[in-house]
Write an enzyme that holds these catalytic residues in place. Sequence first.
Site, short mmCIF file in Angstrom:
data_model
loop_
_atom_site.label_atom_id
_atom_site.label_comp_id
_atom_site.label_asym_id
_atom_site.label_seq_id
_atom_site.Cartn_x
_atom_site.Cartn_y
_atom_site.Cartn_z
N ASP A 8 0.85 -1.20 0.00
CA ASP A 8 0.00 0.00 0.00
C ASP A 8 0.89 1.25 0.00
OD1 ASP A 8 0.77 0.43 2.63
OD2 ASP A 8 -1.23 0.16 3.49
N GLY A 68 2.13 -4.76 8.03
CA GLY A 68 2.18 -6.10 7.41
C GLY A 68 0.98 -6.95 7.78
N VAL A 69 0.20 -6.47 8.74
CA VAL A 69 -0.91 -7.29 9.26
C VAL A 69 -2.07 -7.34 8.27
CG1 VAL A 69 -2.63 -7.51 11.08
CG2 VAL A 69 -0.28 -6.91 11.67
N HIS A 98 9.03 -24.86 8.34
CA HIS A 98 7.99 -25.65 9.00
C HIS A 98 6.59 -25.44 8.41
CE1 HIS A 98 10.34 -26.37 13.03
NE2 HIS A 98 11.05 -26.65 11.95
N ARG A 109 6.20 0.46 8.61
CA ARG A 109 6.28 1.32 9.80
C ARG A 109 6.90 0.57 10.97
NH1 ARG A 109 0.14 3.66 8.91
NH2 ARG A 109 0.72 5.41 7.55
N ARG A 132 7.03 -34.39 9.03
CA ARG A 132 5.90 -34.13 9.94
C ARG A 132 5.27 -32.76 9.65
NH1 ARG A 132 10.43 -32.71 12.66
NH2 ARG A 132 10.38 -30.96 14.10
N HIS A 133 6.07 -31.86 9.10
CA HIS A 133 5.55 -30.53 8.81
C HIS A 133 4.57 -30.56 7.64
CE1 HIS A 133 8.35 -29.07 11.72
NE2 HIS A 133 9.38 -29.56 11.04
C1 RB5 Z 1 -2.69 2.30 6.62
O1 RB5 Z 1 -2.83 3.43 7.44
C2 RB5 Z 1 -2.51 1.06 7.49
O2 RB5 Z 1 -3.69 0.77 8.15
C3 RB5 Z 1 -2.06 -0.11 6.64
O3 RB5 Z 1 -0.89 0.22 5.98
C4 RB5 Z 1 -1.74 -1.39 7.39
O4 RB5 Z 1 -0.85 -1.16 8.45
C5 RB5 Z 1 -2.88 -2.21 7.80
O5 RB5 Z 1 -2.74 -3.31 8.37
#
Ligand code: RB5
Length: 149
Positions: A8, A68-69, A98, A109, A132-133
């Site tokens: 993004d 990254g989430v 694994h 960030r 096993r993996h």
């Molecule tokens: C964008 O502000 C932010 O929410 C996005 O880059 C990311 O961290 C979401 O998981």
Amino acid sequence: MKIAIGNDHTALDLKGELVPYLKAQGHEIVDCGTNTPESCDYPVYGERAALAVQSGEADCGILICGTGVGISLAANKVDGIRAVVCSEPYSAKLSKQHNNTNILAFGARVVGAELAKMIVDAWLGAEFEGGRHQRRVDLITDIERRQHG
Ligand code: RB5
């Protein structure tokens, strides 16, 4: 290797450092965007890169958003994708050995460019150990099958 990259707007600078780094190692990049600084929605780019991996257009993928989430969560909705978000190399390496992850994600960030390169190197340099993996990875795939009825 052919690597799909999706990101993004938070990740343009980091992607700008990683792409030449990966190309210098001989990798080919499938750029799934975004490439503009306007605020955008990370699931769009997570899905694009995940589909490139699922279809075989790319061998694996790298995703970057703020943490990254969100972008890894989006990618993991695509069948056959095992995306991991990592902030250090140890988990990245083990996730390949694994869990046979096929997408690596991290946060622009959260990690700096040099740490991101170490994480990428650890992940690309590791191999799935099978045994096993494999059984455990197969159990994850079974969950997808049950979801589709
Ligand atoms: C964008 O502000 C932010 O929410 C996005 O880059 C990311 O961290 C979401 O998981």
